[in-house]
Design an enzyme around this catalytic site. Structure first.
Site, mmCIF file in Angstrom:
data_model
loop_
_atom_site.group_PDB
_atom_site.id
_atom_site.type_symbol
_atom_site.label_atom_id
_atom_site.label_comp_id
_atom_site.label_asym_id
_atom_site.label_seq_id
_atom_site.Cartn_x
_atom_site.Cartn_y
_atom_site.Cartn_z
ATOM 1 N N PRO A 249 0.846 -1.205 0.000
ATOM 2 C CA PRO A 249 0.000 0.000 0.000
ATOM 3 C C PRO A 249 0.876 1.249 0.000
ATOM 4 C CG PRO A 249 0.014 -1.030 2.175
ATOM 5 C CD PRO A 249 0.762 -1.948 1.276
ATOM 6 N N VAL A 251 2.024 5.134 -0.051
ATOM 7 C CA VAL A 251 1.686 6.486 0.379
ATOM 8 C C VAL A 251 2.811 7.388 -0.105
ATOM 9 C CG1 VAL A 251 1.385 8.045 2.339
ATOM 10 C CG2 VAL A 251 0.389 5.755 2.402
ATOM 11 N N ASP A 425 5.917 2.146 2.022
ATOM 12 C CA ASP A 425 5.002 1.029 2.251
ATOM 13 C C ASP A 425 4.327 1.242 3.598
ATOM 14 O OD1 ASP A 425 3.736 -1.383 2.748
ATOM 15 O OD2 ASP A 425 5.421 -2.628 2.071
ATOM 16 N N HIS A 426 3.014 1.493 3.570
ATOM 17 C CA HIS A 426 2.304 1.831 4.808
ATOM 18 C C HIS A 426 2.148 0.629 5.736
ATOM 19 C CE1 HIS A 426 0.394 4.642 7.321
ATOM 20 N NE2 HIS A 426 -0.258 5.349 6.400
ATOM 21 N N ARG A 427 2.485 -0.568 5.293
ATOM 22 C CA ARG A 427 2.493 -1.711 6.199
ATOM 23 C C ARG A 427 3.665 -1.613 7.174
ATOM 24 N NH1 ARG A 427 2.885 -6.564 2.035
ATOM 25 N NH2 ARG A 427 4.587 -5.156 1.398
#
Length: 454
Positions: A249, A251, A425-427
């Site tokens: 994901p 951002v 990576d928003h994880r």
């Protein structure tokens, strides 16, 4: 008597499954020596020169230029006993593929990953159109009956040259090209059903059976279009970007920075003795800023391990630099960039760029990156939304440095201004962590003296 050996396409990088033949450096009849470069191939990561594993004479090239073949498929046949002497006993097969610098059976040293014969030597695949073996003819009858005139021997299949159109040449084997020429089929009008888009005999025969489907389009724009097979670096890059964009994901955050102090420091350093022979670019300052900022936000240098359900934090920085080359986008790495001084980084970046443009970056230098910089500013672009490299958690885009109005102490003055964009990576990286990292990079470029506090 002659002793023939076939050299299979080796695995030149971990996980390689196929490669395209770029250039043959030898032809049938040429004498070759051990470690002499015989062919240049293009993998999904880089162009690689393959050395010959034996002394001998080339008898046949099994793969054409432009054709993509799988690892383990023979690509060349070499007579290793052209003098006709009795063949030496065959060495015992290697238990595994040799690695660079590893001693192989018989005392030879491997010079390439996958070097040396595998257990159970690969055999050349039989051609579909090869004539079936004919049994020996029986002895002629004693009666003196005049024999009919023998039928002329079939002419050997010769590769028919195919003129390129717009730089594109259809992929087809010599027998298929000859068949197409004899049947009046335009290879440019066919879509190959074979591996890598190779046109097969069946494709040509089907075109004859269904001429309406194979006929070239009558639209005028067709003569002003060209089609290029998706392969090599372009194919690998496209797959990697799709995998990353639809897995991590993304951002993206943006920051506009007054880099006038950095540019002034650059001008001073270029006259210093230790930098006089060094190409000191804004990218070198950005690279140094990234390696320093990683210390405060190690999350941007970490990796998400989906299989193990773990986040892997790395106490080193292998800095990837996105480089545009004639063969497509590649991302070679500067190993242990966090241990380098500004001068060392500048030298490493210059060497990396030169090697990448020449297409000589080794596959090993393309792997194992931890964070990447893409310098879109060299194209006059302000910024963008970069896609994270697979296996990493962040990528920084460095925009063009422009003269722009800027407020300093309440006054509008001209300054050197640059835009930064960070995708993460928003994880792995939360908004606070990504923002802190981007702000730190910006602060280091806006005031290089801040580096003293890190």
């Amino acid at each position: 008597m002659p002793q023939y050996k076939q050299f299979p396409l080796p695995d030149t990088a971990e996980g390689l499954t196929e490669a395209e033949i770029l250039t043959w450096h030898v032809q049938p009849g040429d004498a070759v020596k051990v470690n002499q470069v015989i062919v240049e191939i293009e993998t999904a990561k880089a162009a690689v020169e393959l050395p010959c594993p034996w002394d001998g004479v080339v008898t046949e090239l099994l793969v054409e230029v432009g054709q993509t073949v799988e690892v383990g498929v023979p690509i060349i046949t070499i007579d290793v006993d052209p003098s006709g002497s009795a063949p030496a006993p065959a060495p015992a097969p290697a238990a595994s593929n040799g690695k660079i610098g590893e001693e192989m059976p018989g005392g030879r040293i491997a010079t390439l990953v996958g070097y040396g014969p595998r257990a159970g030597a690969a055999k050349r695949r039989a051609r579909k159109d090869a004539p079936a073996p004919v049994a020996a003819a029986p002895a002629p009858a004693p009666a003196p009956v005049p024999a009919p005139a023998p039928a002329p021997a079939p002419a050997p299949v010769v590769a028919e040259p195919v003129a390129p159109r717009g730089g594109y040449v259809p992929l087809a084997k010599p027998p298929v090209r000859k068949l197409a020429k004899d049947l009046g089929v335009d290879l440019y009008a066919l879509a190959g059903s074979g591996p890598g888009g190779v046109i097969t005999r069946e494709d040509v025969e089907q075109a004859v059976a269904s001429p309406a489907q194979a006929a070239p389009t009558a639209v005028d724009s067709g003569s002003r279009e060209r089609r290029v097979p998706i392969k090599g670096v372009r194919k690998a890059t496209a797959q990697a970007m799709v995998d990353s964009a639809f897995t991590a994901p993304h951002v993206t955050e943006f920051l506009t920075v007054d880099v006038t102090p950095m540019m002034e420091l650059r001008a001073r350093l270029k006259t210093a003795p230790q930098f006089r022979d060094v190409k000191l670019t804004p990218l070198a300052f950005a690279a140094k800023a990234v390696t320093l900022a990683v210390r405060r936000t190690p999350d941007v240098n970490a990796t998400w391990d989906e299989a193990a359900q773990e986040i892997v934090y790395k106490d080193y920085v292998h800095l990837g630099i996105a480089a545009a080359t004639p063969r497509g986008l590649v991302v070679p790495k500067v190993r242990d960039a966090d241990r380098m001084s500004l001068r060392e980084l500048a030298v490493a970046l210059d060497d990396l760029a030169t090697t990448a443009r020449d297409g000589k970056t080794s596959p090993a230098d393309m792997m194992g990156g931890t964070i990447t910089i893409t310098n879109v500013g060299v194209f006059g672009v302000d910024t963008g939304t970069p896609i994270i490299n697979p296996g990493e958690s962040a990528i920084l885009a460095l925009g063009a440095i422009r003269d722009m109005p800027w407020v300093v102490d309440g006054q509008v003055v001209p300054r050197k201004v640059c835009q930064l964009a960070l995708s993460f990576d928003h994880r792995v990286v939360d908004g606070q962590q990504g923002s802190q990292f981007l702000a730190d990079v910006g602060a280091l470029l806006a005031d290089p003296g801040v580096a003293m506090t890190y």
